[in-house]
Design a protein around this motif. Sequence first.
Motif, PDB file in Angstrom:
ATOM      1  N   GLY A 188       7.961   1.167   8.447  1.00 37.53           N
ATOM      2  CA  GLY A 188       7.056   1.076   9.594  1.00 37.53           C
ATOM      3  C   GLY A 188       5.622   1.417   9.245  1.00 37.53           C
ATOM      4  O   GLY A 188       4.798   1.683  10.111  1.00 37.53           O
ATOM      5  N   LYS A 189       5.296   1.369   7.965  1.00 41.40           N
ATOM      6  CA  LYS A 189       3.922   1.659   7.518  1.00 41.40           C
ATOM      7  C   LYS A 189       2.917   0.723   8.163  1.00 41.40           C
ATOM      8  O   LYS A 189       1.929   1.160   8.740  1.00 41.40           O
ATOM      9  N   GLY A 190       3.192  -0.575   8.003  1.00 45.51           N
ATOM     10  CA  GLY A 190       2.260  -1.584   8.509  1.00 45.51           C
ATOM     11  C   GLY A 190       2.063  -1.436  10.011  1.00 45.51           C
ATOM     12  O   GLY A 190       0.939  -1.543  10.520  1.00 45.51           O
ATOM     13  N   THR A 246      -1.600  -2.828   0.117  1.00 43.13           N
ATOM     14  CA  THR A 246      -1.458  -3.397  -1.232  1.00 43.13           C
ATOM     15  C   THR A 246      -0.489  -4.577  -1.213  1.00 43.13           C
ATOM     16  O   THR A 246      -0.696  -5.557  -1.922  1.00 43.13           O
ATOM     17  N   LYS A 270      10.606  -5.032  -7.648  1.00 39.13           N
ATOM     18  CA  LYS A 270       9.983  -4.136  -8.634  1.00 39.13           C
ATOM     19  C   LYS A 270       8.513  -3.919  -8.313  1.00 39.13           C
ATOM     20  O   LYS A 270       7.911  -4.686  -7.575  1.00 39.13           O
ATOM     21  N   GLN A 328       0.269   5.860 -10.480  1.00 37.92           N
ATOM     22  CA  GLN A 328      -0.698   5.216  -9.566  1.00 37.92           C
ATOM     23  C   GLN A 328      -1.527   6.267  -8.832  1.00 37.92           C
ATOM     24  O   GLN A 328      -2.719   6.082  -8.594  1.00 37.92           O
ATOM     25  N   ARG A 353      14.597  -2.864  -3.614  1.00 29.56           N
ATOM     26  CA  ARG A 353      13.375  -2.191  -3.140  1.00 29.56           C
ATOM     27  C   ARG A 353      13.676  -0.739  -2.772  1.00 29.56           C
ATOM     28  O   ARG A 353      12.861   0.156  -3.027  1.00 29.56           O
TER      29      ARG A 353
END
Length: 195
Positions: free
Chosen positions: A21-23, A40, A66, A102, A150
């Motif tokens: 639910g990030k987006g 991203t 990936k 990252q 994922r």
Amino acid sequence: PNMDKLKNKKIIFVVGGPGSGKGTQCERIVQKYGYTHLSTGDLLRETVQSKSERGEQLNALMKEGKLVPMEVVLDLLRENMLEKAENSKGYLIDGYPREVPQARKFEEMIAPCDLVLYVRANDETMTKRLLHRGQTSGRVDDNEETIKKRLKTFHDQTIPVLDLYERKNKLAEVNSELPPDEVFKEVQEALDKLV
Ligand code: B4P
């Protein structure tokens, strides 16, 4: 490139599993707080659309669930952040960092982050949401097989990022098992502390 343009701008990382639910939360955050939203995943999908050889390689990785090479994501972020710096009071970086290197590289090369928002949902919930979205999204990665991969990538590579920021006292967690509006209440509590 000169990163001075980014001084004094808030930087918020939004991290969560696939389909957490990030987006969805980022859209609400942009409406209320006016931060610049950079996903991203979206930036990578735009690159894929351009039909270059690079795009083909990225698409293949995303189909496998990936992570794409770190340099690719960092370049995209830096480019877009600088381009939008003028009118921006801060950035919502959605879907980043997905692995500890990252996180380190971003802070070293671009700017330190102020807060990491962890959008938490369990694997079953995330799978259900993605399968539902897959009926209409046309995304190469919204299918049962890729979703499993994922999730594995998330547990193996992204969970350590959350531990890292917990130790730095920069982690805020919201319960994304709840309906979007309820989740957003928790998001606001976390963000209001920031200003
Ligand atoms: P992303 O585009 O980030 O894909 P995602 O994890 O599925 O998130 P998204 O924002 O699309 O979905 P959301 O959870 O909001 O990444 C895709 C791929 O790109 C990665 O697998 C990787 O290969 C690559 N990639 C991206 N960033 C990278 C990086 N930094 N480094 C390397 N590789 C990278 O929502 C999902 C669904 O749930 C929606 O349909 C929504 O309607 C529903 N939903 C949301 N909240 C809900 C709620 N509270 N209740 C009910 N449903 C809800």
